[in-house]
Write an enzyme that holds these catalytic residues in place. Structure first.
Site, PDB file in Angstrom:
ATOM      1  N   ARG A   4       0.837  -1.206   0.000  1.00 12.67           N
ATOM      2  CA  ARG A   4       0.000   0.000   0.000  1.00 12.67           C
ATOM      3  C   ARG A   4       0.869   1.252   0.000  1.00 12.67           C
ATOM      4  O   ARG A   4       0.488   2.294  -0.550  1.00 12.67           O
ATOM      5  CB  ARG A   4      -0.921  -0.008   1.225  1.00 12.67           C
ATOM      6  CG  ARG A   4      -1.877   1.173   1.297  1.00 12.67           C
ATOM      7  CD  ARG A   4      -2.837   1.036   2.455  1.00 12.67           C
ATOM      8  NE  ARG A   4      -2.171   0.899   3.726  1.00 12.67           N
ATOM      9  CZ  ARG A   4      -1.693   1.922   4.461  1.00 12.67           C
ATOM     10  NH1 ARG A   4      -1.818   3.167   4.014  1.00 12.67           N
ATOM     11  NH2 ARG A   4      -1.107   1.708   5.616  1.00 12.67           N
TER      12      ARG A   4
ATOM     13  N   CYS B 268       6.399  -7.008   6.558  1.00 16.82           N
ATOM     14  CA  CYS B 268       6.291  -7.976   7.658  1.00 16.82           C
ATOM     15  C   CYS B 268       5.947  -9.364   7.125  1.00 16.82           C
ATOM     16  O   CYS B 268       6.623 -10.352   7.436  1.00 16.82           O
ATOM     17  CB  CYS B 268       5.229  -7.518   8.653  1.00 16.82           C
ATOM     18  SG  CYS B 268       5.671  -6.033   9.583  1.00 16.82           S
TER      19      CYS B 268
END
Length: 214
Positions: free
Chosen positions: A88, A141
């Site tokens: 994003r 992550c």
């Protein structure tokens, strides 16, 4: 047990990363546990190489990576990482992969090999909120979790690995819209130490109902 504990550098415009600050304060809960700490670049692919190189350089038993999940209200022990990058926001070097596989020849997903339910239970025993998370996102992550597990399965037999997300600390939410949930830094440190205790104590996970209905 020899454990590698990692966390990312600041990203997304934040000047600090509470995950790394907490990792720096973590103490080994037992003399039988040896912890090595590593800051990881918030960069696609470089993050995986950094951790895999550290695993290759030492005889480790486990890798626990820690990330910041701003807005979450509890410590989230991740169950699974999926083989996709869908950023994003750009990483710290401007990379922004969209709908790209992390490993072209890898499986669709890699599951944590840490005792995730035992970790959640031990964190809760400290009086802190914790949960199993079934999505590590699609940013760096998830990318790191997938990459470490994929490499561990192929190259580092016996090395267990997994990922934990932690909330913001209170000082970081003061100027953010709607004031997201937060957790005090000492509590994040206690949660990580509890998780490490569980990793050391459990070679296999316990059975408990931690599933999600949605």
């Amino acid at each position: 047990m020899k454990l590698l504990l990692t966390a990312f550098e600041p990203f997304g415009g934040d000047a600090r990363n509470p995950a790394w600050e907490a990792v720096q304060l973590v103490q080994a809960p037992s003399p039988a546990i040896e912890i090595t700490k590593l800051q990881v670049p918030t960069v696609f692919h470089d993050s995986i190489r950094t951790v895999v190189d550290a695993v290759a350089a030492d005889a480790l038993d486990a890798v626990l990576s820690v990330g910041l999940a701003g807005g979450r209200s509890s410590v989230a022990v991740e169950r699974v990482a999926i083989n996709v990058d869908d950023a994003r926001i750009p990483d710290n070097r401007g990379n922004r992969p969209i709908d790209e596989p992390i490993c072209a020849d890898g499986p669709p997903a890699c599951f944590s090999t840490l005792p995730i339910k035992a970790m959640v239970a031990e964190i809760r025993r400290c009086g802190l909120p914790a949960e199993i998370s079934n999505s590590a996102g699609t940013y760096v992550c998830n990318h790191l979790m997938y990459g470490v597990l994929h490499h561990a399965a192929a190259q580092f037999s016996g090395v267990r690995a997994g990922f934990i997300h932690v909330p913001y600390t209170p000082d970081l939410v003061l100027d953010k819209p709607s004031h997201p949930a937060s957790m005090a830094l000492p509590d994040i440190v206690r949660a990580l130490e509890a998780a490490i205790c569980a990793i050391a104590a459990h070679q296999t996970d316990c059975k408990s109902a931690e599933g999600s209905l949605y």
